[in-house]
Design a protein around this motif. Structure first.
Motif, mmCIF file in Angstrom:
data_model
loop_
_atom_site.group_PDB
_atom_site.id
_atom_site.type_symbol
_atom_site.label_atom_id
_atom_site.label_comp_id
_atom_site.label_asym_id
_atom_site.label_seq_id
_atom_site.Cartn_x
_atom_site.Cartn_y
_atom_site.Cartn_z
ATOM 1 N N GLY A 31 -14.976 1.339 -15.186
ATOM 2 C CA GLY A 31 -14.750 -0.074 -14.886
ATOM 3 C C GLY A 31 -13.816 -0.280 -13.720
ATOM 4 O O GLY A 31 -13.031 0.607 -13.363
ATOM 5 N N PHE A 32 -13.902 -1.467 -13.130
ATOM 6 C CA PHE A 32 -12.995 -1.829 -12.046
ATOM 7 C C PHE A 32 -11.598 -2.013 -12.614
ATOM 8 O O PHE A 32 -11.438 -2.482 -13.732
ATOM 9 C CB PHE A 32 -13.458 -3.132 -11.396
ATOM 10 C CG PHE A 32 -14.852 -3.056 -10.864
ATOM 11 C CD1 PHE A 32 -15.106 -2.392 -9.688
ATOM 12 C CD2 PHE A 32 -15.905 -3.650 -11.542
ATOM 13 C CE1 PHE A 32 -16.393 -2.301 -9.183
ATOM 14 C CE2 PHE A 32 -17.196 -3.572 -11.049
ATOM 15 C CZ PHE A 32 -17.447 -2.896 -9.863
ATOM 16 N N SER A 33 -10.578 -1.631 -11.814
ATOM 17 C CA SER A 33 -9.224 -1.780 -12.332
ATOM 18 C C SER A 33 -8.220 -1.884 -11.198
ATOM 19 O O SER A 33 -8.497 -1.512 -10.060
ATOM 20 C CB SER A 33 -8.858 -0.582 -13.218
ATOM 21 O OG SER A 33 -8.791 0.577 -12.425
ATOM 22 N N GLY A 34 -7.053 -2.420 -11.534
ATOM 23 C CA GLY A 34 -5.968 -2.495 -10.577
ATOM 24 C C GLY A 34 -5.551 -1.116 -10.102
ATOM 25 O O GLY A 34 -5.192 -0.931 -8.945
ATOM 26 N N TRP A 35 -5.617 -0.131 -11.013
ATOM 27 C CA TRP A 35 -5.264 1.243 -10.628
ATOM 28 C C TRP A 35 -6.174 1.720 -9.505
ATOM 29 O O TRP A 35 -5.718 2.293 -8.514
ATOM 30 C CB TRP A 35 -5.387 2.200 -11.815
ATOM 31 C CG TRP A 35 -4.329 2.029 -12.847
ATOM 32 C CD1 TRP A 35 -4.513 1.625 -14.137
ATOM 33 C CD2 TRP A 35 -2.913 2.234 -12.687
ATOM 34 N NE1 TRP A 35 -3.301 1.563 -14.786
ATOM 35 C CE2 TRP A 35 -2.310 1.934 -13.927
ATOM 36 C CE3 TRP A 35 -2.114 2.633 -11.621
ATOM 37 C CZ2 TRP A 35 -0.940 2.016 -14.136
ATOM 38 C CZ3 TRP A 35 -0.745 2.722 -11.817
ATOM 39 C CH2 TRP A 35 -0.169 2.417 -13.065
ATOM 40 N N ALA A 36 -7.490 1.489 -9.670
ATOM 41 C CA ALA A 36 -8.430 1.929 -8.644
ATOM 42 C C ALA A 36 -8.106 1.262 -7.310
ATOM 43 O O ALA A 36 -8.124 1.908 -6.258
ATOM 44 C CB ALA A 36 -9.863 1.599 -9.067
ATOM 45 N N GLY A 37 -7.776 -0.035 -7.359
ATOM 46 C CA GLY A 37 -7.403 -0.743 -6.133
ATOM 47 C C GLY A 37 -6.181 -0.119 -5.486
ATOM 48 O O GLY A 37 -6.144 0.100 -4.273
ATOM 49 N N ALA A 38 -5.175 0.182 -6.326
ATOM 50 C CA ALA A 38 -3.944 0.766 -5.797
ATOM 51 C C ALA A 38 -4.213 2.141 -5.192
ATOM 52 O O ALA A 38 -3.659 2.487 -4.142
ATOM 53 C CB ALA A 38 -2.900 0.865 -6.907
ATOM 54 N N ILE A 39 -5.093 2.926 -5.828
ATOM 55 C CA ILE A 39 -5.401 4.260 -5.285
ATOM 56 C C ILE A 39 -6.113 4.121 -3.938
ATOM 57 O O ILE A 39 -5.807 4.839 -2.978
ATOM 58 C CB ILE A 39 -6.259 5.057 -6.289
ATOM 59 C CG1 ILE A 39 -5.418 5.406 -7.527
ATOM 60 C CG2 ILE A 39 -6.802 6.327 -5.659
ATOM 61 C CD1 ILE A 39 -6.197 6.011 -8.667
ATOM 62 N N ALA A 40 -7.049 3.165 -3.857
ATOM 63 C CA ALA A 40 -7.752 2.957 -2.587
ATOM 64 C C ALA A 40 -6.757 2.588 -1.492
ATOM 65 O O ALA A 40 -6.830 3.096 -0.369
ATOM 66 C CB ALA A 40 -8.809 1.868 -2.743
ATOM 67 N N LEU A 41 -5.817 1.679 -1.820
ATOM 68 C CA LEU A 41 -4.807 1.307 -0.823
ATOM 69 C C LEU A 41 -3.910 2.504 -0.501
ATOM 70 O O LEU A 41 -3.478 2.677 0.639
ATOM 71 C CB LEU A 41 -3.959 0.139 -1.334
ATOM 72 C CG LEU A 41 -4.692 -1.192 -1.502
ATOM 73 C CD1 LEU A 41 -3.750 -2.253 -2.053
ATOM 74 C CD2 LEU A 41 -5.275 -1.666 -0.187
ATOM 75 N N GLY A 42 -3.653 3.337 -1.526
ATOM 76 C CA GLY A 42 -2.814 4.512 -1.327
ATOM 77 C C GLY A 42 -3.384 5.451 -0.267
ATOM 78 O O GLY A 42 -2.650 6.040 0.516
#
Lengths: 282, 318
Positions: free
Chosen positions: A138-149
């Motif tokens: 699922g989509f998640s804030g963690w995934a977003g943060a990793i992408a930005l990372g």
């Protein structure tokens, strides 16, 4: 008129023409900068208000609502991204500058890092989708943060590498000749000397990710409601701006401009602050 | 006793030093691996599309979500065309800015102008997109595009370029917005390498009576040629992968046409528009395959840029 005179006049004419054209080119660039900033500020200030910071993003057609959930989402994801990527980036930069400088491994990593630095952010978004979103289901804030990372990482690696290499060799030699172990030379002498530069790199990367939209589209997705749980889909300011700007609703468009202004102001403020940090070192 | 103490201390220090160097080495290789992992993961994700359509995937101009048939030709074409338009506009302008900043501008103006141009690079791409959609598109649609199609659309050779509905949205608009976005990157590389030209060379040319233009053409440009090309490729790499700004203004239409005024699509804008809604696994896989193509494209362009820029560094001896 002699032919020499004519040649001289022609050369002067070409020179003057080139200079005028280069001046016009500069004016062209500045013109668009002023135009874009003017539009963002004038449209954004019209829509600015306290409600942006107190209310959630509205459903379609409604005439009230703000961006609180998106602001918090952006803030959380950006901070987590920096907290995850900056230590790895600093460590990798140290490795490049102190352990494999002038070595083919170092050159290869630098080359790859420079490519990563300019790689399209949407590609990093897709990468994190296949790496995190699909396996976790699922989509998640963690995934977003990793992408930005992954956007923060190369910036920090590069600035750390450059800043540590700028530290005079004598400082290392003096420390080592006193018998200080190498890890302490790194952490207590080189990091301290290079700190303003490294901090500037981190700040610049923060400025860059706070306006990034593409990598969040299929990692953090979006969320209309208040959410601070990083394992659920999360709203972000650029994502909301994208969604609202593309919509036919006038109030949504207005909110999008307000969001655009907030992002632009944040980016400009951080860039200025980063320059101040770097300037104080000199 | 002190001997034993110092011995054990040396031991722990050696161990900790090793641990430290191991940690930073792991971080260094993490950077190396992440780029290749990105390529591998996208290739894996796009494998279904590659195996279903074969190499024809790249040359098939039919992208039909309803029929479940996907060909990447149109987005690839759009990406390359918009980037080339952007380069056509951005390279001369950046060159002009670099000449202005290194040769023409008075000293007090240099820092303000160059920081203003750099500021342009800091503006998030979504702002360019919104400005493009709400301000530039209506302006072009009302004043510029109708004039272009009326006055140039009937001409013999270039005519087809300027035919089409003067909506303001289209491949040409996307190219223009991209150009503005990459100008700061190209011009800052050009300015930096122009400054590396030895003063003696330039002063010798001036002493022989050259004008500023002649110095730039005959001394500065030949000396910095490879780095200038590197800077242009760096800008091209940016333009190829730019997503948000293009998505706003390109019009998202799956057709190949010669017209600059016609809507089109690019790899990045296709992914941005459709990936969230792709349910069919083949659709998703095709989009990942598109992402892989974009990755390879930018990887090649950026590698060339790096190699070109490296040559200049080597010659300087650092």
């Amino acid at each position: 008129m002699s032919s020499t005179q004519r040649l001289y006049n022609r050369r002067r004419f070409y020179n003057a023409a080139t200079m005028v054209l280069s001046g016009l080119a500069t004016a062209f660039g500045l013109f668009f900068l002023v135009w874009i900033l003017f539009v963002t500020f004038s449209k954004g200030f019209d829509a600015l208000g306290l409600h942006l910071f107190t209310q959630m993003t509205p459903p379609p057609g409604e005439e009230t609502g703000g961006m609180l959930n998106a602001l918090v989402g952006s803030l959380m994801m950006c901070l987590v991204a920096v907290l995850m990527a900056a230590p790895i980036g600093i460590a990798a930069g140290t490795y490049l500058a102190e352990y494999v400088n002038y070595h083919w491994i170092g050159e290869t990593i630098r080359f790859v890092n420079d490519i990563l630095l300019s790689a399209p952010s949407i590609v990093l978004g897709l990468f994190v989708f296949t790496l995190v979103v699909e396996p976790t289901g699922g989509f998640s804030g963690w995934a977003g943060a990793i992408a930005l990372g992954f956007i923060v990482l190369p910036v920090v690696v590069r600035t750390t590498d450059e800043m540590i290499r700028l530290v005079p060799v004598q400082m290392r030699e003096a420390a080592l000749s006193l018998g200080i172990p190498q890890r302490k030379v790194n952490t207590q002498i080189l990091y301290r000397a290079a700190f303003p530069g490294i901090l500037t790199g981190i700040l610049l990367s923060l400025a860059r990710i706070s306006g990034e939209t593409a990598p969040l589209l299929f990692t953090a997705l979006n969320n209309q409601y208040w959410n601070t749980d990083m394992s659920k889909p999360m709203a972000s300011v650029p994502g909301v701006v994208f969604q609202f700007a593309m919509s036919p609703f006038e109030y949504w468009n207005k909110l999008a401009w307000a969001g655009a202004l907030i992002v632009t102001l944040f980016v400009l403020l951080i860039s200025v602050f980063a320059r101040v940090v770097l300037a104080r070192k000199k | 006793m002190t001997n034993i103490q110092s011995l054990s201390r040396t031991k722990t220090d050696t161990r900790n030093d090793r641990l430290f160097s191991l940690t930073v080495a792991v971080a260094g290789f993490f950077v190396l691996i992440s780029l290749f992992a990105a390529a591998a993961m996208m290739f894996k994700g796009g494998w279904q599309a590659f195996s279903t359509f074969g190499m024809g995937f790249l040359f098939d101009a039919n992208w039909d979500v309803a029929q479940g048939h996907y060909g990447a030709m149109v987005p690839i074409f759009g990406t390359i065309i918009t980037s080339l338009i952007a380069l056509l506009i951005a390279v001369p302008i950046s060159f002009g800015i670099a000449i202005f900043l290194t040769e023409l501008s008075p000293n007090w103006l240099r820092i303000p102008v160059s920081s203003a141009i750099e500021l342009l690079a800091g503006i998030p791409s979504i702002i360019f997109g919104m400005w493009g959609l709400f301000i530039l598109v209506p302006f072009l649609g009302e004043y510029v595009f109708p004039w272009l199609s009326e006055n140039l659309g009937e001409k013999a050779v270039i005519g087809p370029l300027f035919q089409g509905p003067p909506l303001g949205i289209g491949v040409g608009t996307a190219g223009l917005v991209l150009a503005i976005m990459i100008i700061p990157f190209i011009s800052s590389v050009m300015r930096e390498v122009f400054l590396t030209v030895p003063t003696q060379l330039k002063e010798s040319a001036y002493a022989l009576g050259s004008t500023t233009t002649e110095v730039v053409w005959n001394i500065v440009l030949p000396y910095t040629r490879s780095a200038v090309i590197g800077g242009i490729f760096l800008g091209l790499g940016r333009a190829l992968g730019e997503t948000m700004a293009v998505t706003f203004v390109i019009g998202n239409a799956y057709e190949i046409s010669a017209g600059l005024l016609n809507p089109g699509t690019s790899i990045a804008s296709t992914i941005a528009n459709e990936f969230g809604e792709a349910v069919d696994p083949l659709h998703k896989s095709s989009l990942l395959a598109l992402g892989f193509v974009l990755f390879i494209l930018t990887f090649c362009v950026l590698s060339i840029a790096k190699l070109m820029l490296r040559q200049l560094k080597k010659r300087d001896g650092n």
